[in-house]
Design an enzyme around this catalytic site. Structure first.
Site, PDB file in Angstrom:
ATOM      1  N   SER A 132       0.838  -1.197   0.000  1.00 54.78           N
ATOM      2  CA  SER A 132       0.000   0.000   0.000  1.00 54.78           C
ATOM      3  C   SER A 132       0.873   1.247   0.000  1.00 54.78           C
ATOM      4  CB  SER A 132      -0.855  -0.020   1.274  1.00 54.78           C
ATOM      5  OG  SER A 132      -1.439   1.230   1.507  1.00 54.78           O
ATOM      6  N   TYR A 156      -1.910  -0.912  10.958  1.00 59.12           N
ATOM      7  CA  TYR A 156      -2.189  -1.502   9.640  1.00 59.12           C
ATOM      8  C   TYR A 156      -1.005  -1.262   8.700  1.00 59.12           C
ATOM      9  CZ  TYR A 156      -3.659  -1.705   4.806  1.00 59.12           C
ATOM     10  OH  TYR A 156      -3.683  -1.970   3.459  1.00 59.12           O
ATOM     11  N   LYS A 160       2.004  -3.797   6.725  1.00 62.44           N
ATOM     12  CA  LYS A 160       2.397  -3.813   5.300  1.00 62.44           C
ATOM     13  C   LYS A 160       3.911  -3.657   5.161  1.00 62.44           C
ATOM     14  CE  LYS A 160      -1.551  -4.496   3.468  1.00 62.44           C
ATOM     15  NZ  LYS A 160      -1.810  -5.800   2.873  1.00 62.44           N
TER      16      LYS A 160
HETATM   17  P1  NAD Z   1     -11.091  -6.823   1.489  1.00 66.01           P
HETATM   18  O1  NAD Z   1     -11.275  -6.791   2.964  1.00 66.01           O
HETATM   19  O2  NAD Z   1     -12.278  -6.577   0.629  1.00 66.01           O
HETATM   20  O3  NAD Z   1     -10.434  -8.209   1.051  1.00 66.01           O
HETATM   21  C1  NAD Z   1      -9.555  -8.922   1.875  1.00 66.01           C
HETATM   22  C2  NAD Z   1     -10.063 -10.351   1.941  1.00 66.01           C
HETATM   23  O4  NAD Z   1      -9.165 -11.107   2.754  1.00 66.01           O
HETATM   24  C3  NAD Z   1     -11.436 -10.454   2.575  1.00 66.01           C
HETATM   25  O5  NAD Z   1     -12.293 -11.189   1.725  1.00 66.01           O
HETATM   26  C4  NAD Z   1     -11.205 -11.194   3.892  1.00 66.01           C
HETATM   27  O6  NAD Z   1     -12.296 -12.026   4.237  1.00 66.01           O
HETATM   28  C5  NAD Z   1      -9.936 -11.974   3.578  1.00 66.01           C
HETATM   29  N1  NAD Z   1      -9.109 -12.293   4.749  1.00 66.01           N
HETATM   30  C6  NAD Z   1      -8.668 -11.464   5.719  1.00 66.01           C
HETATM   31  N2  NAD Z   1      -7.929 -12.143   6.607  1.00 66.01           N
HETATM   32  C7  NAD Z   1      -7.873 -13.435   6.185  1.00 66.01           C
HETATM   33  C8  NAD Z   1      -7.280 -14.614   6.693  1.00 66.01           C
HETATM   34  N3  NAD Z   1      -6.591 -14.620   7.829  1.00 66.01           N
HETATM   35  N4  NAD Z   1      -7.443 -15.757   6.009  1.00 66.01           N
HETATM   36  C9  NAD Z   1      -8.158 -15.792   4.857  1.00 66.01           C
HETATM   37  N5  NAD Z   1      -8.767 -14.705   4.348  1.00 66.01           N
HETATM   38  C10 NAD Z   1      -8.623 -13.536   5.005  1.00 66.01           C
HETATM   39  O7  NAD Z   1      -9.927  -5.782   1.158  1.00 66.01           O
HETATM   40  P2  NAD Z   1      -9.433  -5.230  -0.253  1.00 66.01           P
HETATM   41  O8  NAD Z   1      -9.768  -3.795  -0.315  1.00 66.01           O
HETATM   42  O9  NAD Z   1      -9.847  -6.128  -1.336  1.00 66.01           O
HETATM   43  O10 NAD Z   1      -7.851  -5.320  -0.025  1.00 66.01           O
HETATM   44  C11 NAD Z   1      -7.096  -6.426  -0.473  1.00 66.01           C
HETATM   45  C12 NAD Z   1      -5.659  -6.234  -0.036  1.00 66.01           C
HETATM   46  O11 NAD Z   1      -5.152  -5.015  -0.572  1.00 66.01           O
HETATM   47  C13 NAD Z   1      -5.473  -6.132   1.470  1.00 66.01           C
HETATM   48  O12 NAD Z   1      -4.269  -6.790   1.827  1.00 66.01           O
HETATM   49  C14 NAD Z   1      -5.334  -4.645   1.711  1.00 66.01           C
HETATM   50  O13 NAD Z   1      -4.582  -4.353   2.869  1.00 66.01           O
HETATM   51  C15 NAD Z   1      -4.616  -4.207   0.457  1.00 66.01           C
HETATM   52  N6  NAD Z   1      -4.843  -2.791   0.114  1.00 66.01           N
HETATM   53  C16 NAD Z   1      -6.126  -2.327   0.034  1.00 66.01           C
HETATM   54  C17 NAD Z   1      -6.337  -0.982  -0.256  1.00 66.01           C
HETATM   55  C18 NAD Z   1      -7.743  -0.415  -0.304  1.00 66.01           C
HETATM   56  O14 NAD Z   1      -7.886   0.804  -0.156  1.00 66.01           O
HETATM   57  N7  NAD Z   1      -8.778  -1.212  -0.519  1.00 66.01           N
HETATM   58  C19 NAD Z   1      -5.248  -0.137  -0.490  1.00 66.01           C
HETATM   59  C20 NAD Z   1      -3.956  -0.657  -0.419  1.00 66.01           C
HETATM   60  C21 NAD Z   1      -3.764  -1.997  -0.108  1.00 66.01           C
HETATM   61  C1  WQD Z   2      -9.375   9.912   1.110  1.00 63.77           C
HETATM   62  C2  WQD Z   2      -9.534  11.413   1.338  1.00 63.77           C
HETATM   63  C3  WQD Z   2      -9.754  12.003   3.668  1.00 63.77           C
HETATM   64  C4  WQD Z   2     -13.577   9.935   4.240  1.00 63.77           C
HETATM   65  C5  WQD Z   2      -6.847   4.824   3.133  1.00 63.77           C
HETATM   66  C6  WQD Z   2      -5.766   4.146   3.932  1.00 63.77           C
HETATM   67  C7  WQD Z   2      -4.663   3.694   3.021  1.00 63.77           C
HETATM   68  C8  WQD Z   2      -5.214   2.833   1.873  1.00 63.77           C
HETATM   69  C9  WQD Z   2      -6.366   3.490   1.187  1.00 63.77           C
HETATM   70  C10 WQD Z   2      -5.071   0.523   2.461  1.00 63.77           C
HETATM   71  C11 WQD Z   2      -8.728  11.934   2.530  1.00 63.77           C
HETATM   72  C12 WQD Z   2     -11.029  12.328   2.910  1.00 63.77           C
HETATM   73  C13 WQD Z   2     -12.398  10.459   3.734  1.00 63.77           C
HETATM   74  C14 WQD Z   2     -14.646  10.815   4.547  1.00 63.77           C
HETATM   75  C15 WQD Z   2     -13.295  12.665   3.815  1.00 63.77           C
HETATM   76  N1  WQD Z   2      -5.716   1.585   2.366  1.00 63.77           N
HETATM   77  N2  WQD Z   2     -12.272  11.808   3.520  1.00 63.77           N
HETATM   78  N3  WQD Z   2     -14.461  12.159   4.317  1.00 63.77           N
HETATM   79  O1  WQD Z   2      -7.027   7.831   3.975  1.00 63.77           O
HETATM   80  O2  WQD Z   2      -6.201   8.243   1.595  1.00 63.77           O
HETATM   81  O3  WQD Z   2      -6.294   5.949   2.470  1.00 63.77           O
HETATM   82  O4  WQD Z   2      -7.344   3.916   2.143  1.00 63.77           O
HETATM   83  O5  WQD Z   2      -3.890   0.346   2.318  1.00 63.77           O
HETATM   84  O6  WQD Z   2      -3.759   2.980   3.806  1.00 63.77           O
HETATM   85  O7  WQD Z   2      -5.252   5.079   4.887  1.00 63.77           O
HETATM   86  O8  WQD Z   2      -8.392   7.071   1.954  1.00 63.77           O
HETATM   87  O9  WQD Z   2     -10.757   7.192   1.289  1.00 63.77           O
HETATM   88  O10 WQD Z   2     -10.171   7.242   3.753  1.00 63.77           O
HETATM   89  O11 WQD Z   2      -9.634   9.217   2.325  1.00 63.77           O
HETATM   90  O12 WQD Z   2     -13.187  13.893   3.644  1.00 63.77           O
HETATM   91  O13 WQD Z   2     -15.714  10.403   5.023  1.00 63.77           O
HETATM   92  O14 WQD Z   2     -10.916  11.678   1.670  1.00 63.77           O
HETATM   93  O15 WQD Z   2      -9.479  13.000   4.616  1.00 63.77           O
HETATM   94  O16 WQD Z   2      -8.299  13.225   2.189  1.00 63.77           O
HETATM   95  P1  WQD Z   2      -6.936   7.388   2.572  1.00 63.77           P
HETATM   96  P2  WQD Z   2      -9.825   7.609   2.355  1.00 63.77           P
END
Ligand code: NAD
Ligand code: WQD
Length: 346
Positions: A132, A156, A160
């Site tokens: 991430s 979190y 990562k």
């Molecule tokens: P999500 O929660 O929709 O998907 C994650 C899946 O992993 C879920 O279906 C959950 O049930 C499963 N899971 C969690 N722990 C588990 C375990 N111990 N064993 C088996 N399954 C398990 O999340 P997402 O948004 O699809 O994110 C996928 C990956 O990408 C995650 O690792 C997340 O940290 C990373 N990521 C997400 C974002 C984002 O903003 N969505 C941004 C950067 C990185």
């Molecule tokens: C985006 C912008 C908020 C909600 C997060 C995690 C990051 C990654 C992606 C996993 C910011 C603003 C938000 C709301 C708002 N996840 N905001 N009102 O914080 O950039 O990233 O998700 O790896 O690790 O931190 O994403 O969508 O929460 O916020 O004004 O109700 O929207 O302040 O500027 P963020 P976000």
């Protein structure tokens, strides 16, 4: 891609029932891969597998297994000869990770340690890992390149960064490994079919699902967290990327880095920054409604501005995002308006 191969490459997708994993599973199946999904359904719904089948005509083999259950994961590897693993499974809510850090460290770190130990035992040395942009902490400048200093601000994010280091050490100890670390920026949007999208449990933490629930009438107004940042309109700027573009980035990583020993690190973003107000306006256009919002205090821990330098992925993987903010909002709206209560309605 599959030309000349004797059999389809078999890919294990951990977390494949989740938001990004399910979209990636669809693209993998469409491209001809044999896909096995492993997920404990902690943050997802088994109905996702029906949708994947509806959209692609193929139902991936599904293991309802927790990565913390070593024997069950080992069994899955005994029953399948995988070429590579795409590892999405993990807990991902920043605020929750501050409240229950032990659960986050145990789930994300122990779960991944089990996985790589079992992979090594079964001689599967290709892993693509969901990292991430959070590993860049509070970047001093933008755009962010892959060689920026790394730091984290919450449990979190620390999971990562620790996992990036762990996977790097795994390669250093055994140079058969191909480790690809994909640092996602802000994934949003949904599948164009309107049948699959983000389905957060409870009140959404992230901007886009919150805006979508205001648009569909489930929430009253958008809370805009601060308009006094040093950005063009004072609200936070992020690099939003369509989840299908992100999914396709994983296919490019598999194509270029499978059996290429090393640690390969890529930003997956568009390289463009949009403010909170830009996103609200784009969503208003997509849904044809005015969306009420209120300016409120900054959210603790937020940074002003974050967007990727996405050149490395373009040069080395031949990947770049092609879907713009309009398409991201249109697709998110199609999913949200068809399924106001997410998968609970199906
Ligand atoms: P999500 O929660 O929709 O998907 C994650 C899946 O992993 C879920 O279906 C959950 O049930 C499963 N899971 C969690 N722990 C588990 C375990 N111990 N064993 C088996 N399954 C398990 O999340 P997402 O948004 O699809 O994110 C996928 C990956 O990408 C995650 O690792 C997340 O940290 C990373 N990521 C997400 C974002 C984002 O903003 N969505 C941004 C950067 C990185
Ligand atoms: C985006 C912008 C908020 C909600 C997060 C995690 C990051 C990654 C992606 C996993 C910011 C603003 C938000 C709301 C708002 N996840 N905001 N009102 O914080 O950039 O990233 O998700 O790896 O690790 O931190 O994403 O969508 O929460 O916020 O004004 O109700 O929207 O302040 O500027 P963020 P976000």
């Amino acid at each position: 891609m599959m030309k000349g191969m004797e059999r389809k490459m078999k890919i294990l997708v951990t977390g494949g029932a989740g938001y990004i994993g399910s979209h990636t599973t669809i693209e993998l199946i469409k491209a001809g891969y044999d896909v096995v999904v492993l997920d404990n359904l902690d943050n997802s719904n088994e109905k996702v597998l029906d949708v994947i089948c509806e959209v692609t005509g193929t139902r991936p083999t599904f293991y309802k297994v927790d990565l913390l259950d070593y024997d069950a994961v080992d069994q899955c590897f005994s029953e399948n000869k995988f070429d590579a693993v795409i590892h999405f499974a993990g807990l991902k809510a920043v605020g929750e990770s501050c409240r229950i850090p032990i659960r986050y460290y145990h789930n994300n770190i122990t779960g991944t340690l089990n996985l790589v130990d079992i992979m090594q035992k079964h001689e599967v040395y290709n892993i693509v890992f969901s990292s991430s942009a959070t590993v860049y902490g509070m970047p001093k400048t933008v755009p962010i390149t892959e060689d920026f200093p790394l730091a984290t601000t919450n449990p979190y994010g620390s999971t990562k960064l620790m996992l990036e280091n762990i996977l790097t050490d795994v390669f250093k100890a055994n140079d058969k490994w191909s480790v690809t670390l994909l640092r996602y920026f802000n994934p949003i949007g949904a599948h164009e079919s309107g049948k699959l999208g983000e389905d957060p449990k409870g009140i959404p933490n992230n901007l886009l699902p919150y805006v979508a629930q205001v648009a569909v009438g489930k929430l009253d107004f958008v809370h805009v967290f601060g308009n006094d940042y040093d950005t063009p309109d004072g609200t936070g700027v992020r690099d939003y990327i369509h989840v299908v573009d992100l999914a396709l980035g994983h296919l490019k990583a598999l194509e270029h880095k499978t059996n290429q020993p090393g640690v390969h690190i890529f930003n997956l973003g568009t390289g463009n920054g949009y403010s909170v107000l830009d996103v609200i306006r784009a969503f208003e256009k997509a849904c044809g409604k005015t969306l009420p919002y209120k300016i409120e205090a900054r959210r603790p821990g937020d940074i002003a501005i974050c967007y990727a330098d996405a050149k490395k992925a373009k040069e080395e993987l031949g990947w770049e995002a092609t879907r713009d903010i309009t398409e991201m909002c249109e697709d998110a709206w199609r999913w949200q308006s068809n399924n106001p209560n997410g998968f609970c309605e199906l």
